[in-house]
Design a protein around this motif. Sequence first.
Motif, short mmCIF file in Angstrom:
data_model
loop_
_atom_site.label_atom_id
_atom_site.label_comp_id
_atom_site.label_asym_id
_atom_site.label_seq_id
_atom_site.Cartn_x
_atom_site.Cartn_y
_atom_site.Cartn_z
N LYS A 110 0.66 -1.01 -0.35
CA LYS A 110 0.03 -0.13 0.17
C LYS A 110 0.99 1.30 0.01
CE LYS A 110 -3.80 1.99 2.02
NZ LYS A 110 -5.20 1.49 3.65
N ILE A 111 0.69 2.02 -0.84
CA ILE A 111 1.25 3.27 -1.29
C ILE A 111 0.79 4.43 -0.71
CG2 ILE A 111 2.74 4.82 -2.46
CD1 ILE A 111 3.12 2.17 -4.30
N THR A 112 0.45 5.23 -0.82
CA THR A 112 0.42 6.74 -0.25
C THR A 112 1.21 7.78 -0.46
OG1 THR A 112 -1.10 6.00 1.21
CG2 THR A 112 -0.95 7.77 1.58
N VAL A 113 -0.06 8.55 -1.12
CA VAL A 113 1.09 10.22 -1.74
C VAL A 113 -0.03 11.42 -1.70
CG1 VAL A 113 2.21 9.18 -3.15
CG2 VAL A 113 0.13 10.22 -4.00
N ASN A 114 0.43 12.40 -1.50
CA ASN A 114 -0.20 13.85 -0.62
C ASN A 114 -0.23 15.33 -2.25
OD1 ASN A 114 -1.34 13.12 1.06
ND2 ASN A 114 0.25 13.40 2.42
N ALA A 115 -0.57 14.82 -2.93
CA ALA A 115 -0.85 16.18 -4.14
C ALA A 115 -1.66 16.84 -3.44
CB ALA A 115 -1.21 15.54 -5.61
N LYS A 116 -0.11 18.19 -4.22
CA LYS A 116 -0.54 18.95 -3.18
C LYS A 116 -0.90 20.39 -4.10
CE LYS A 116 -0.29 23.19 0.32
NZ LYS A 116 -1.42 23.58 1.02
N TRP A 117 -2.05 21.23 -4.18
CA TRP A 117 -1.82 22.51 -5.45
C TRP A 117 -2.48 23.79 -5.06
CZ3 TRP A 117 -3.91 17.74 -7.27
CH2 TRP A 117 -3.53 17.36 -8.51
N ASP A 118 -1.37 24.40 -5.35
CA ASP A 118 -2.08 26.03 -4.89
C ASP A 118 -2.55 26.90 -6.33
OD1 ASP A 118 -0.72 25.94 -2.73
OD2 ASP A 118 1.24 27.05 -3.62
N HIS A 119 -4.14 26.98 -5.75
CA HIS A 119 -5.05 27.83 -6.28
C HIS A 119 -3.99 29.47 -7.26
CE1 HIS A 119 -8.97 26.44 -4.64
NE2 HIS A 119 -8.17 25.97 -5.84
#
Lengths: 560, 100
Positions: free
Chosen positions: A551-560
């Motif tokens: 199981k892999i977890t990633v967090n993709a973060k985007w700014d507006h």
Amino acid sequence: MRILVVDDEFPNVVILKKLLERDSHEVITAANGKEGVERFENLRPDIVLMDVMMPIMDGYEATQLIKEKAGQRFTPIIFITALRGDEAQVKCLEKGADDFISKPFNQTVLKAKIAAMARIQALSLTVQAQNEELLRVNNQIQEEQRLAERVYADLVNKGIVSSSIINTFHKPAELFNGDMIMAVRSPRGGINFLVGDFTGHGLAPALCAMPVVEIFHQMTSIGYSLPDIINEINHKIHQFLPRGRFLAACFFYVDGKQQSLRVWNGGMPDLFVFDKNGIKNHLTSKNLPLGILSNTDVVAGEDNMIFEQISLNEGDRIFAFSDGVIEACNGESVSFTQTRLEKLIDDNVAAGNMVDIVKEQLCHFIDENCLQDDVTMLEVNCEFGEIVKAPHRLTSITGSGNWDFDIKFDVETLRKTDPVPVMLSMLNQVHDFSSELDSLFSIISELTSNALDHGLLKLDTVLKATDDDLYQKQRQEKILQLEKGYIHFFYHYQADEQGGVLSISVEDSGDGFDIESVFNELRTDLTKQYSGLMLLSSLCGEVVFNNVGNKITVNAKWDH
Amino acid sequence: MSVSSSDTNNGDNVTLSIKGRFDFNDHTEFREAYRKYDSKAEYTLDMTEAEYMDSSALGMLLLLREHAGGDNANIKVVGCKPEIKKILAIANFQKLFEIQ
């Protein structure tokens, strides 16, 4: 019938009235031309019997006025005349009379003439009614055509991504010519193109063009690759088009990252690739046009999915066109031909816009200012930086709150569908990811291939780097052999003031791997074999594994 | 254009011959020419005297193919001039018809 008798001699009026009433006509009378015109206006008789010589207003003038007032409606006017001789009769007709009867009256002749006029009048009424109907229908058709043209033009415009590297010539205004051009950005980092030509003109191809545009646009935008798109379009138009009609089409994908061209040509003229030395590749039609075979047909499978792939150099140009270009005829019925087109391209490789050159020379050749409506051309200038930058045009209904969803694919589903576009489409339904589509596509693709290739299929990552063909072959075989298993995706979106964080976890049913040893290897040897993980970490920062490694977890973060 | 038809073996072998331009004007005539024959017959389309064919004519070949049993159709196209052969080849009709 209602008949108006205009005569200043009372005995004549009485006789005519009696004769006509005997044949069940309704008779109204007037004593001079002026009175006759007034009666006509008020009572609208079907036929007028008109004396010539009368006080106040004579028959000629009254006839002229009545004809004016009757307008479109044909009102026969029969002159009652004592005048004999050709000249007098000609004058009556010239003044607007439709017929005449001589005094003294013969009942049989009178009856016959009234009947004849009634027939002509009935005919005229029918023609008039039909004219009005035709005019109405014609207006309606024109209105609908205008509407359809607008819908079609909007669709076509929506279908071509705006970019400085694409030149086109296409006449959407000549609506139903059956030609179509599309260029849509894929999140894979390239652009999908379609140049097509439906058999025949008219409503059927125009109606079929609409789902083609929709499917091509939607599927490309969420990352489906050409075989899936072509299959879907074939399926749709096979359902819609009458038998004997088809869509000749050339689909191609210009990959801005791999710098390559992938072509499926079914029934279109050759696609050219040229550079400063002239044309270097002809990509010839190797497939049947679309809409002929159903997706379940035997020939539809492998036989009609023949792709060609070539690598491109920066600055290479691609030229696609419809047969209208090479079949354009001049006054002596000589056609332009592919040979002439090839020479023209070879002679003008230095020019910036080949579409303009061909358009100009074609006009010159056919000796007319205006080209036929089935001339369609597309040129792509392979500036890969621009291709990767081309804008997405995916529309979505968006919200800005927090949300969760998870989806689990079993082996059977994984064999049949590409899970990446499916999820991308779902994600884009709940949130507008269009500006992050490329990175989102890359993240989900990497996570999926990691779970499938390594988790479920246990393929060797070293092999991918050393022999990709063998790797793909093994992958094909193993996925068919796989009996059970799943990949489970969890999505959680948390909005914040700057934008939001999409957290993605992927769990597969495989045995996982020894995380420690991989990490040790990574620390010492950054080879290509872990390029997927490197990409993930470059896009998302930290990549977190569970302790089993499935199981892999990633967090993709985007700014507006 | 004109289409003439003839048959041998009690209608088991049908020959349709095309003369002149083979294009969208010929839909009705072409359909009438094959419709009277059985769908199980073996068809030969003789193009020796055909000058030209357009994409509507390709569509007519597809209709003939459907009449003759679709995937089970037995249709030969013979005597094509190079230009006509080229049109058939671009559309890859050799996958559906026996082109000689």
